[in-house]
Design an enzyme around this catalytic site. Structure first.
Site, mmCIF file in Angstrom:
data_model
loop_
_atom_site.group_PDB
_atom_site.id
_atom_site.type_symbol
_atom_site.label_atom_id
_atom_site.label_comp_id
_atom_site.label_asym_id
_atom_site.label_seq_id
_atom_site.Cartn_x
_atom_site.Cartn_y
_atom_site.Cartn_z
ATOM 1 N N PHE A 157 -15.300 2.925 7.587
ATOM 2 C CA PHE A 157 -13.927 3.248 7.174
ATOM 3 C C PHE A 157 -13.758 3.285 5.655
ATOM 4 C CE2 PHE A 157 -14.194 -1.380 7.900
ATOM 5 C CZ PHE A 157 -13.686 -1.893 6.697
ATOM 6 N N THR A 166 -5.322 -8.078 10.504
ATOM 7 C CA THR A 166 -5.676 -6.786 9.887
ATOM 8 C C THR A 166 -5.242 -5.605 10.752
ATOM 9 O OG1 THR A 166 -7.575 -7.867 8.863
ATOM 10 C CG2 THR A 166 -7.615 -5.469 8.944
ATOM 11 N N GLU A 202 -9.044 -10.809 -7.937
ATOM 12 C CA GLU A 202 -8.117 -9.694 -7.727
ATOM 13 C C GLU A 202 -6.923 -9.770 -8.688
ATOM 14 O OE1 GLU A 202 -7.297 -9.760 -3.497
ATOM 15 O OE2 GLU A 202 -9.339 -9.118 -3.008
ATOM 16 N N LYS A 217 0.832 -1.204 0.000
ATOM 17 C CA LYS A 217 0.000 0.000 0.000
ATOM 18 C C LYS A 217 0.873 1.263 0.000
ATOM 19 C CE LYS A 217 -3.914 -2.286 2.320
ATOM 20 N NZ LYS A 217 -4.707 -2.340 3.586
HETATM 21 P P1 IDP Z 1 -7.500 -7.326 5.367
HETATM 22 O O1 IDP Z 1 -6.725 -6.259 4.629
HETATM 23 O O2 IDP Z 1 -6.697 -7.924 6.482
HETATM 24 O O3 IDP Z 1 -8.081 -8.368 4.447
HETATM 25 P P2 IDP Z 1 -10.208 -6.266 5.620
HETATM 26 O O4 IDP Z 1 -11.123 -6.523 6.758
HETATM 27 O O5 IDP Z 1 -10.505 -6.927 4.310
HETATM 28 O O6 IDP Z 1 -8.732 -6.599 6.100
HETATM 29 O O7 IDP Z 1 -10.167 -4.683 5.405
HETATM 30 C C1 IDP Z 1 -9.556 -4.128 4.276
HETATM 31 C C2 IDP Z 1 -8.726 -2.955 4.693
HETATM 32 O O8 IDP Z 1 -9.583 -1.922 5.184
HETATM 33 C C3 IDP Z 1 -7.742 -3.207 5.829
HETATM 34 O O9 IDP Z 1 -6.529 -3.790 5.398
HETATM 35 C C4 IDP Z 1 -7.523 -1.801 6.354
HETATM 36 O O10 IDP Z 1 -6.622 -1.076 5.504
HETATM 37 C C5 IDP Z 1 -8.906 -1.195 6.194
HETATM 38 N N1 IDP Z 1 -9.685 -1.285 7.421
HETATM 39 C C6 IDP Z 1 -10.377 -2.352 7.883
HETATM 40 N N2 IDP Z 1 -10.988 -2.084 9.043
HETATM 41 C C7 IDP Z 1 -10.683 -0.799 9.335
HETATM 42 C C8 IDP Z 1 -11.011 0.087 10.408
HETATM 43 O O11 IDP Z 1 -11.708 -0.263 11.354
HETATM 44 N N3 IDP Z 1 -10.484 1.356 10.350
HETATM 45 C C9 IDP Z 1 -9.699 1.773 9.314
HETATM 46 N N4 IDP Z 1 -9.374 0.985 8.290
HETATM 47 C C10 IDP Z 1 -9.851 -0.283 8.294
#
Ligand code: IDP
Ligand code: MG
Length: 149
Positions: free
Chosen positions: A57, A91, A126, A9
């Site tokens: 978010f 995450t 993806e 990222k």
């Molecule tokens: P992952 O990247 O581990 O698969 P996901 O739940 O798919 O996690 O969420 C995608 C992305 O969204 C996360 O990597 C993070 O950058 C962002 N994200 C998820 N939850 C939050 C949050 O509560 N606050 C801010 N960003 C979040």
């Protein structure tokens, strides 16, 4: 053989961690079959993060992922999806185990350095979304037989 998508990222690129993150994935034994530096458009970000639309978010996430160049990798290996996810860590970096990429290099969920596909279906979608009809490299690596039985 399974393939999965990784995105380093914008925070990873800005912090000079392209090498560190790629190094960890390579050392784990995954094979790079696609790799490029690009800036994600908001259209592409919305497609990629479509499942998160409506979450609190979401807007910040699209803003974050489009805020600068990223490195996109297609990685190949036995159980590549699971192996990459375990190398990446939870995450929320605050809860990610030490030794994982997020657990060693990040502190906050909104700046967690890396994306990795989470299941066979999302991995396939993806890889297609980011590499389209570009040909991924199918190559024999000298170390393959020392990595896979
Ligand atoms: P992952 O990247 O581990 O698969 P996901 O739940 O798919 O996690 O969420 C995608 C992305 O969204 C996360 O990597 C993070 O950058 C962002 N994200 C998820 N939850 C939050 C949050 O509560 N606050 C801010 N960003 C979040
Ligand atoms: Mg996810």
């Amino acid at each position: 053989m399974e393939r999965t998508l990784v995105i380093i990222k914008p925070d990873g690129v800005q912090r000079g961690l392209i090498g560190e993150i790629t190094h960890r994935l390579e050392r784990r034994g995954l094979k790079i079959v696609g790799m490029k530096l690009m800036t994600i458009s908001s259209e592409l970000a919305q497609k990629h993060y479509g499942v998160h639309q409506g979450k609190p978010f979401y807007e910040g996430l699209v803003q974050y992922i489009t805020s600068g160049p990223v490195v996109v990798l297609a990685l190949e290996g036995k159980k590549a999806i699971e192996t990459v996810r375990s190398t990446v860590g939870a995450t929320n970096p605050a809860q990610a185990a030490p030794g994982t990429i997020r657990g060693d290099l990040a502190v906050e969920i909104g700046r967690n350095l890396i994306h990795a596909s989470d299941a066979p279906e999302s991995a396939e979608n993806e890889v297609k979304l980011f590499f389209g009809n570009e040909t991924l490299e199918s190559w024999d690596r000298a170390s393959d037989k020392w990595i896979q039985e």
